[in-house]
Design a protein around this motif. Structure first.
Motif, PDB file in Angstrom:
ATOM      1  N   GLU A  27       0.817  -1.207   0.000  1.00 33.12           N
ATOM      2  CA  GLU A  27       0.000   0.000   0.000  1.00 33.12           C
ATOM      3  C   GLU A  27       0.860   1.269   0.000  1.00 33.12           C
ATOM      4  OE1 GLU A  27      -0.350  -2.458   2.349  1.00 33.12           O
ATOM      5  OE2 GLU A  27      -2.158  -3.412   1.570  1.00 33.12           O
ATOM      6  N   PHE A  28       2.043   1.186   0.585  1.00 29.50           N
ATOM      7  CA  PHE A  28       2.942   2.340   0.592  1.00 29.50           C
ATOM      8  C   PHE A  28       3.314   2.692  -0.841  1.00 29.50           C
ATOM      9  CE2 PHE A  28       6.962   4.596   0.820  1.00 29.50           C
ATOM     10  CZ  PHE A  28       6.729   5.512   1.830  1.00 29.50           C
ATOM     11  N   TYR A  29       3.628   1.678  -1.635  1.00 34.82           N
ATOM     12  CA  TYR A  29       3.944   1.937  -3.048  1.00 34.82           C
ATOM     13  C   TYR A  29       2.728   2.560  -3.743  1.00 34.82           C
ATOM     14  CZ  TYR A  29       4.937   1.446  -7.946  1.00 34.82           C
ATOM     15  OH  TYR A  29       5.108   1.737  -9.275  1.00 34.82           O
ATOM     16  N   THR A  30       1.570   1.945  -3.575  1.00 34.53           N
ATOM     17  CA  THR A  30       0.359   2.400  -4.261  1.00 34.53           C
ATOM     18  C   THR A  30      -0.040   3.815  -3.851  1.00 34.53           C
ATOM     19  OG1 THR A  30      -0.426   0.126  -4.357  1.00 34.53           O
ATOM     20  CG2 THR A  30      -2.061   1.841  -4.716  1.00 34.53           C
ATOM     21  N   GLN A  31       0.045   4.123  -2.557  1.00 37.93           N
ATOM     22  CA  GLN A  31      -0.451   5.401  -2.054  1.00 37.93           C
ATOM     23  C   GLN A  31       0.605   6.498  -2.018  1.00 37.93           C
ATOM     24  OE1 GLN A  31      -2.052   4.201   1.728  1.00 37.93           O
ATOM     25  NE2 GLN A  31      -3.691   3.033   0.785  1.00 37.93           N
ATOM     26  N   GLN A  32       1.880   6.141  -1.935  1.00 41.08           N
ATOM     27  CA  GLN A  32       2.922   7.156  -1.769  1.00 41.08           C
ATOM     28  C   GLN A  32       3.863   7.246  -2.973  1.00 41.08           C
ATOM     29  OE1 GLN A  32       3.233   9.071   1.091  1.00 41.08           O
ATOM     30  NE2 GLN A  32       1.430   8.147   1.981  1.00 41.08           N
ATOM     31  N   VAL A  33       4.395   6.107  -3.429  1.00 37.18           N
ATOM     32  CA  VAL A  33       5.426   6.104  -4.473  1.00 37.18           C
ATOM     33  C   VAL A  33       4.830   6.216  -5.867  1.00 37.18           C
ATOM     34  CG1 VAL A  33       7.344   4.791  -5.465  1.00 37.18           C
ATOM     35  CG2 VAL A  33       6.978   4.785  -2.987  1.00 37.18           C
ATOM     36  N   GLN A  34       3.839   5.404  -6.153  1.00 36.53           N
ATOM     37  CA  GLN A  34       3.252   5.389  -7.491  1.00 36.53           C
ATOM     38  C   GLN A  34       2.748   6.770  -7.930  1.00 36.53           C
ATOM     39  OE1 GLN A  34      -0.013   2.623  -8.135  1.00 36.53           O
ATOM     40  NE2 GLN A  34       0.904   2.072 -10.097  1.00 36.53           N
ATOM     41  N   PRO A  35       2.109   7.551  -7.063  1.00 35.66           N
ATOM     42  CA  PRO A  35       1.699   8.894  -7.496  1.00 35.66           C
ATOM     43  C   PRO A  35       2.892   9.794  -7.882  1.00 35.66           C
ATOM     44  CG  PRO A  35       0.463   8.256  -5.554  1.00 35.66           C
ATOM     45  CD  PRO A  35       1.531   7.222  -5.743  1.00 35.66           C
ATOM     46  N   ASP A 109       9.441  14.102  -1.737  1.00 37.79           N
ATOM     47  CA  ASP A 109       9.184  13.008  -2.678  1.00 37.79           C
ATOM     48  C   ASP A 109      10.391  12.084  -2.778  1.00 37.79           C
ATOM     49  OD1 ASP A 109       6.627  13.899  -3.181  1.00 37.79           O
ATOM     50  OD2 ASP A 109       7.095  14.770  -5.139  1.00 37.79           O
ATOM     51  N   ILE A 110      11.582  12.657  -2.813  1.00 34.48           N
ATOM     52  CA  ILE A 110      12.801  11.844  -2.863  1.00 34.48           C
ATOM     53  C   ILE A 110      12.885  10.979  -1.608  1.00 34.48           C
ATOM     54  CG2 ILE A 110      15.326  11.917  -2.815  1.00 34.48           C
ATOM     55  CD1 ILE A 110      15.086  14.476  -4.592  1.00 34.48           C
ATOM     56  N   ALA A 111      12.568  11.543  -0.456  1.00 35.15           N
ATOM     57  CA  ALA A 111      12.610  10.791   0.806  1.00 35.15           C
ATOM     58  C   ALA A 111      11.618   9.633   0.785  1.00 35.15           C
ATOM     59  CB  ALA A 111      12.334  11.720   1.985  1.00 35.15           C
ATOM     60  N   ILE A 112      10.454   9.832   0.198  1.00 31.28           N
ATOM     61  CA  ILE A 112       9.452   8.759   0.106  1.00 31.28           C
ATOM     62  C   ILE A 112       9.982   7.622  -0.755  1.00 31.28           C
ATOM     63  CG2 ILE A 112       7.209   8.168  -0.927  1.00 31.28           C
ATOM     64  CD1 ILE A 112       6.228  10.936   0.108  1.00 31.28           C
ATOM     65  N   VAL A 113      10.544   7.940  -1.916  1.00 31.75           N
ATOM     66  CA  VAL A 113      11.079   6.903  -2.801  1.00 31.75           C
ATOM     67  C   VAL A 113      12.245   6.188  -2.114  1.00 31.75           C
ATOM     68  CG1 VAL A 113      12.117   6.407  -5.049  1.00 31.75           C
ATOM     69  CG2 VAL A 113      10.279   8.099  -4.878  1.00 31.75           C
ATOM     70  N   ARG A 115      12.690   5.791   1.164  1.00 29.95           N
ATOM     71  CA  ARG A 115      12.113   4.915   2.199  1.00 29.95           C
ATOM     72  C   ARG A 115      11.611   3.624   1.592  1.00 29.95           C
ATOM     73  NH1 ARG A 115       7.494   7.563   5.330  1.00 29.95           N
ATOM     74  NH2 ARG A 115       7.190   5.440   6.028  1.00 29.95           N
ATOM     75  N   TRP A 116      10.960   3.740   0.447  1.00 27.23           N
ATOM     76  CA  TRP A 116      10.422   2.572  -0.243  1.00 27.23           C
ATOM     77  C   TRP A 116      11.550   1.626  -0.661  1.00 27.23           C
ATOM     78  CZ3 TRP A 116      10.759   1.942  -5.787  1.00 27.23           C
ATOM     79  CH2 TRP A 116      10.066   0.824  -6.265  1.00 27.23           C
ATOM     80  N   VAL A 117      12.613   2.161  -1.229  1.00 36.11           N
ATOM     81  CA  VAL A 117      13.749   1.328  -1.639  1.00 36.11           C
ATOM     82  C   VAL A 117      14.385   0.667  -0.415  1.00 36.11           C
ATOM     83  CG1 VAL A 117      16.077   1.359  -2.647  1.00 36.11           C
ATOM     84  CG2 VAL A 117      14.210   2.596  -3.781  1.00 36.11           C
ATOM     85  N   LEU A 118      14.623   1.447   0.637  1.00 35.21           N
ATOM     86  CA  LEU A 118      15.240   0.908   1.863  1.00 35.21           C
ATOM     87  C   LEU A 118      14.413  -0.212   2.481  1.00 35.21           C
ATOM     88  CD1 LEU A 118      16.566   4.190   3.496  1.00 35.21           C
ATOM     89  CD2 LEU A 118      17.941   2.292   2.597  1.00 35.21           C
ATOM     90  N   ALA A 119      13.096  -0.126   2.332  1.00 31.00           N
ATOM     91  CA  ALA A 119      12.196  -1.134   2.905  1.00 31.00           C
ATOM     92  C   ALA A 119      12.045  -2.357   2.002  1.00 31.00           C
ATOM     93  CB  ALA A 119      10.831  -0.517   3.187  1.00 31.00           C
ATOM     94  N   GLY A 120      12.753  -2.399   0.889  1.00 31.29           N
ATOM     95  CA  GLY A 120      12.711  -3.575   0.029  1.00 31.29           C
ATOM     96  C   GLY A 120      12.041  -3.377  -1.311  1.00 31.29           C
ATOM     97  N   ALA A 121      11.622  -2.161  -1.632  1.00 27.16           N
ATOM     98  CA  ALA A 121      10.972  -1.859  -2.920  1.00 27.16           C
ATOM     99  C   ALA A 121       9.792  -2.794  -3.178  1.00 27.16           C
ATOM    100  CB  ALA A 121      11.987  -1.896  -4.068  1.00 27.16           C
ATOM    101  N   ILE A 122       8.940  -2.920  -2.185  1.00 24.96           N
ATOM    102  CA  ILE A 122       7.773  -3.805  -2.274  1.00 24.96           C
ATOM    103  C   ILE A 122       6.685  -3.130  -3.112  1.00 24.96           C
ATOM    104  CG2 ILE A 122       5.992  -5.011  -0.936  1.00 24.96           C
ATOM    105  CD1 ILE A 122       8.887  -6.015  -0.472  1.00 24.96           C
ATOM    106  N   VAL A 123       6.114  -3.903  -4.024  1.00 28.59           N
ATOM    107  CA  VAL A 123       5.028  -3.410  -4.874  1.00 28.59           C
ATOM    108  C   VAL A 123       3.860  -4.391  -4.785  1.00 28.59           C
ATOM    109  CG1 VAL A 123       6.589  -2.222  -6.466  1.00 28.59           C
ATOM    110  CG2 VAL A 123       5.880  -4.556  -6.960  1.00 28.59           C
ATOM    111  N   PRO A 124       2.666  -3.960  -5.190  1.00 23.94           N
ATOM    112  CA  PRO A 124       1.533  -4.881  -5.196  1.00 23.94           C
ATOM    113  C   PRO A 124       1.778  -6.059  -6.154  1.00 23.94           C
ATOM    114  CG  PRO A 124       0.787  -2.630  -5.458  1.00 23.94           C
ATOM    115  CD  PRO A 124       2.275  -2.616  -5.583  1.00 23.94           C
TER     116      PRO A 124
END
Length: 132
Positions: A27-35, A109-113, A115-124
């Protein structure tokens, strides 16, 4: 009854907020990174356009570009080309930072991306072909 309902709503709201802030959740990818990608990246790196050999259309595409070079290294933002590019930090032979200087991503926005990478770059699952 009203107090119990309010408490239940508070728990539900808290769980939704946790999912949005937990970068290891799809959901982090869908709600934060993908936009962020939709607003700044997919015009050049979407499903049908792969400028520079880079596509953001699937997790596999994000892991390796068309030349089989790593783009996102899950858990390692410092060695992820994507992070260096959106920070305008290289590589030195790259003719154009991403996105272009006039469209530079905000620090938030850079910090969000990152965070996503550091957490494993999880996607739906829909972006992984069944694998996270």
């Amino acid at each position: 009854m009203v107090v119990a309902m309010a408490a239940l709503m508070s728990v539900v709201d808290s769980q939704a907020t946790q999912a949005q802030s937990d970068a290891s959740k799809p959901e982090f990818y869908t709600q934060q990174v993908q936009p962020i990608f939709a607003a700044h990246c997919v015009r050049c790196h979407g499903d049908s356009n792969h400028r520079g050999g880079l596509s953001l259309g699937s997790r596999q595409d994000m892991l390796l570009d068309r030349r089989n070079k790593p783009v996102v290294v899950p858990g390692d933002a410092a060695n992820s080309l994507l992070i260096r590019l959106i920070r305008h930090e290289g590589p030195s032979n790259d003719p154009m930072p991403m996105p272009s200087k006039r469209e530079r991503l905000s620090d938030g926005d850079i910090a969000i991306v990152e965070r996503w990478v550091l957490a494993g770059a999880i996607v739906p699952v829909t972006l992984t072909g069944g694998k996270r």
